[in-house]
Design an enzyme around this catalytic site. Sequence first.
Site, mmCIF file in Angstrom:
data_model
loop_
_atom_site.group_PDB
_atom_site.id
_atom_site.type_symbol
_atom_site.label_atom_id
_atom_site.label_comp_id
_atom_site.label_asym_id
_atom_site.label_seq_id
_atom_site.Cartn_x
_atom_site.Cartn_y
_atom_site.Cartn_z
ATOM 1 N N GLU A 1 -34.721 152.210 34.906
ATOM 2 C CA GLU A 1 -33.278 152.122 35.148
ATOM 3 C C GLU A 1 -32.937 150.858 35.939
ATOM 4 O OE1 GLU A 1 -34.411 156.467 36.143
ATOM 5 O OE2 GLU A 1 -35.428 154.538 35.915
ATOM 6 N N CYS B 1 -35.705 159.128 39.432
ATOM 7 C CA CYS B 1 -36.425 159.621 40.603
ATOM 8 C C CYS B 1 -35.501 159.678 41.815
ATOM 9 C CB CYS B 1 -37.642 158.750 40.885
ATOM 10 S SG CYS B 1 -37.238 157.100 41.491
#
Length: 343
Positions: A61, A85
């Site tokens: 990302e 995460c």
Amino acid sequence: MAGNGTAGSSAAERGAMARARELALLGPRGVNPQVGAVILSPDGRVLAEGWHRGAGTPHAEVDALSKLAPGEARGATAIVTLEPCNHTGRTGPCAVALLEAGVARVVHGAADPGEASSGGAARLAAAGVEVDRLDEAEGEALIADWLFVQRTGRPRVTVKWAQSLDGRAAAADGSSQWITGAEARAHVHRERSAHDAIAVGTGTVLADDPRLTARIPGVDDAPQPLPVVFGEREIPASAALREHPRGLRTAGRDLEAELRALAADGIQSLYVEGGPTLASAFIRADLADRFTIYLAPTLLGGPRTALDAIGVGTIDEQRRLAVTRLEQLGRDLLVEATTESEQ
């Protein structure tokens, strides 16, 4: 709002998820999972792509966001193969990076199983980001071996052998080349290339002097497994394995400890190729998860059985397997099976 499924996903998002899985495979297999990401504009255009390039590098990302100008991701949708995460390790939390970028919607595949790293989806949703899941099964399949390591602390182990119909791996004098035909041997090379490491015992090294490389016709850069030799006998300086492109790793008799050490070094899958002593040891220790068996339509007789003692003393102790694949390979038969716990 958090959802689950394809009902709320557009065609652009589904296409982006398929692309994200392709991107994920560009990254290395190792301690961290392979992850891909695509950033879409509110009208479904691809703004940026990214993938994880290994431990210590930006996550997928963040890699994608880094390719955008400040503010360009505001109101965008992030498509990622694994839940963002939610912890700080070598890099910061991806959930925070997405929030700071102003992303309005996040669509992820597999859920993050980590105790410390999970919770990114909930954090995003709590901050008002729309969160959905898409192609979760495909996302899990993409990182199945990595997920196995997270669950067990060791690589997934495939035990392979070739045998005659009467269960022999070699003739009485020890000769075994070749029990199976060319098609089966070609399949073995593809299996080698599909695993992170390949294991044999010192007995096999001394008897057969194998190269343990993956040799696939027409493929010059096939991924090569790391050769791991179990046992305490010395490997000759002239052994073909000394020239392996991945180098050579030796291992002792404590199979479980050695497997955990391999996992710590990023090995997610191990292909146990030889010989009967090592294969039997893995089975006896309940460390064999999958089986690849090549049955040749021939009879050899004699004492050279494909397996030694595996800890079965009575019929009630037999180790039942689930057959997952049967395929004819030339004259030979491929049987793939798993332990019942793998089902």
